[in-house]
Design a protein around this motif. Structure first.
Motif, mmCIF file in Angstrom:
data_model
loop_
_atom_site.group_PDB
_atom_site.id
_atom_site.type_symbol
_atom_site.label_atom_id
_atom_site.label_comp_id
_atom_site.label_asym_id
_atom_site.label_seq_id
_atom_site.Cartn_x
_atom_site.Cartn_y
_atom_site.Cartn_z
ATOM 1 N N LEU A 150 -13.459 18.924 29.791
ATOM 2 C CA LEU A 150 -13.608 17.624 30.704
ATOM 3 C C LEU A 150 -14.391 18.690 31.955
ATOM 4 O O LEU A 150 -14.210 19.872 31.912
ATOM 5 N N VAL A 157 -17.294 17.902 34.764
ATOM 6 C CA VAL A 157 -18.610 17.037 36.069
ATOM 7 C C VAL A 157 -19.356 17.797 36.496
ATOM 8 O O VAL A 157 -18.880 19.664 37.212
ATOM 9 N N LYS A 179 -15.728 15.529 43.325
ATOM 10 C CA LYS A 179 -14.822 14.888 43.830
ATOM 11 C C LYS A 179 -15.252 13.511 44.489
ATOM 12 O O LYS A 179 -15.117 13.078 45.820
ATOM 13 N N GLY A 183 -14.742 10.849 42.324
ATOM 14 C CA GLY A 183 -13.909 9.699 40.829
ATOM 15 C C GLY A 183 -14.933 9.923 39.617
ATOM 16 O O GLY A 183 -13.957 9.122 38.632
ATOM 17 N N GLY A 212 -14.605 12.441 37.173
ATOM 18 C CA GLY A 212 -13.681 12.495 36.754
ATOM 19 C C GLY A 212 -12.168 11.981 35.660
ATOM 20 O O GLY A 212 -12.317 11.464 34.977
HETATM 21 C C1 LIG Z 1 -11.838 19.043 36.758
HETATM 22 C C2 LIG Z 1 -13.161 18.268 37.188
HETATM 23 C C3 LIG Z 1 -13.487 17.093 36.133
HETATM 24 C C4 LIG Z 1 -12.259 17.200 38.223
HETATM 25 O O1 LIG Z 1 -13.492 15.699 38.206
HETATM 26 P P1 LIG Z 1 -14.478 15.117 39.308
HETATM 27 O O2 LIG Z 1 -14.969 14.037 39.155
HETATM 28 O O3 LIG Z 1 -14.452 16.301 41.027
HETATM 29 O O4 LIG Z 1 -12.868 14.853 39.844
HETATM 30 P P2 LIG Z 1 -12.224 13.016 40.380
HETATM 31 O O5 LIG Z 1 -13.154 12.783 41.542
HETATM 32 O O6 LIG Z 1 -11.980 11.798 39.185
HETATM 33 O O7 LIG Z 1 -10.688 12.845 40.978
HETATM 34 C C5 LIG Z 1 -10.422 13.100 41.025
HETATM 35 C C6 LIG Z 1 -8.520 12.974 41.850
HETATM 36 O O8 LIG Z 1 -8.266 13.949 41.842
HETATM 37 C C7 LIG Z 1 -8.737 15.202 42.822
HETATM 38 N N1 LIG Z 1 -9.109 16.317 42.447
HETATM 39 C C8 LIG Z 1 -9.938 16.566 41.661
HETATM 40 N N2 LIG Z 1 -10.113 17.910 41.790
HETATM 41 C C9 LIG Z 1 -9.340 18.080 43.564
HETATM 42 C C10 LIG Z 1 -9.494 19.861 43.687
HETATM 43 N N3 LIG Z 1 -10.724 20.670 43.100
HETATM 44 N N4 LIG Z 1 -8.879 20.078 44.336
HETATM 45 C C11 LIG Z 1 -7.770 19.069 44.611
HETATM 46 N N5 LIG Z 1 -8.023 17.686 44.465
HETATM 47 C C12 LIG Z 1 -8.928 17.336 43.330
HETATM 48 C C13 LIG Z 1 -9.560 14.520 44.077
HETATM 49 O O9 LIG Z 1 -9.265 13.948 45.146
HETATM 50 C C14 LIG Z 1 -8.834 13.057 43.404
HETATM 51 O O10 LIG Z 1 -7.326 12.305 44.127
HETATM 52 P P3 LIG Z 1 -7.942 10.678 44.270
HETATM 53 O O11 LIG Z 1 -7.852 9.905 43.174
HETATM 54 O O12 LIG Z 1 -6.814 10.699 45.683
HETATM 55 O O13 LIG Z 1 -9.451 10.821 45.367
HETATM 56 C C15 LIG Z 1 -14.324 19.085 37.558
HETATM 57 O O14 LIG Z 1 -13.419 19.512 38.630
HETATM 58 C C16 LIG Z 1 -15.097 20.072 36.926
HETATM 59 O O15 LIG Z 1 -15.481 19.397 36.509
HETATM 60 N N6 LIG Z 1 -14.398 21.210 37.632
HETATM 61 C C17 LIG Z 1 -15.262 21.758 36.428
HETATM 62 C C18 LIG Z 1 -14.930 21.577 34.674
HETATM 63 C C19 LIG Z 1 -13.253 22.379 34.706
HETATM 64 O O16 LIG Z 1 -12.384 22.722 35.107
HETATM 65 N N7 LIG Z 1 -12.087 21.277 33.451
HETATM 66 C C20 LIG Z 1 -11.337 21.216 33.858
HETATM 67 C C21 LIG Z 1 -10.970 22.170 32.109
HETATM 68 S S1 LIG Z 1 -9.363 22.154 32.377
#
Ligand SMILES: CC(C)(COP(=O)(O)OP(=O)(O)OC[C@H]1O[C@@H](n2cnc3c(N)ncnc32)[C@H](O)[C@@H]1OP(=O)(O)O)[C@@H](O)C(=O)NCCC(=O)NCCS
Length: 145
Positions: A69, A71, A77, A79, A81
């Motif tokens: 997964l 983004v 951050k 929404g 994901g």
């Molecule tokens: C992990 C990932 C997919 C999250 O996607 P995103 O679109 O940033 O997440 P969202 O915005 O939907 O966040 C949902 C919730 O998680 C929290 N969150 C997301 N990333 C966070 C972070 N780095 N630190 C703290 N909280 C976090 C958000 O604050 C949000 O909380 P809320 O509902 O209280 O507002 C993204 O950071 C990413 O692509 N990371 C790199 C790839 C990776 O590591 N993938 C997972 C492999 S196992």
């Protein structure tokens, strides 16, 4: 057993053997024939027609395995994901999964995201991908029966 030869095979060649032999094994082990059919998924998140996120994985025997997964960095951050995760859960509803799981590293920022969504650590995978320590994160889902 000197005459036994081990060769590479296609899935088609072993299909009938596997189906029958595993069926007997499953009846012994689970008390029933199990539908192990795997249904894989690939989702993309689009913004103005451009891909800004993706997810791949599969559902098997009630377990969703989230393989990857991601983004786009500039869209995190916001929404996206969570939207992808909601889509996976919605899409998999007809399969009535009871659990979603994945492997990650505890040092990754992604853990905060998963914990925010209710995932909990279920186990350790020491010396895993690239010899790094991974963890298993999982979340249990409401089932309809
Ligand atoms: C992990 C990932 C997919 C999250 O996607 P995103 O679109 O940033 O997440 P969202 O915005 O939907 O966040 C949902 C919730 O998680 C929290 N969150 C997301 N990333 C966070 C972070 N780095 N630190 C703290 N909280 C976090 C958000 O604050 C949000 O909380 P809320 O509902 O209280 O507002 C993204 O950071 C990413 O692509 N990371 C790199 C790839 C990776 O590591 N993938 C997972 C492999 S196992």
């Amino acid at each position: 057993m000197e005459k036994v030869i081990i060769e590479e095979s296609s899935q088609e060649e072993i299909h009938n053997f596997d189906f029958q032999t595993w069926r007997e094994e499953d009846i012994d082990n689970y008390g029933e024939a199990v539908g192990w059919k795997e249904k894989s998924f690939v989702f993309k998140a689009l913004l103005d027609g451009k891909i800004i996120g993706s997810a791949t994985g599969a559902v098997q025997a009630g377990v969703i395995f989230l393989d990857a997964l991601i983004v786009a960095r500039e869209c995190r951050k916001m929404g996206v994901g969570k939207m992808i995760m909601d889509k996976i859960l919605d899409w998999s509803k007809p399969l009535n999964p009871h659990k979603i799981m994945l492997f990650t590293m505890s040092s990754w920022q992604a853990c905060k995201f998963y914990r925010q969504l209710g995932f909990k650590k279920e186990g350790d995978l020491p010396n895993h991908y690239l010899k790094r320590p991974f963890i298993i994160l999982a979340k249990y889902l409401k089932v309809t029966e």
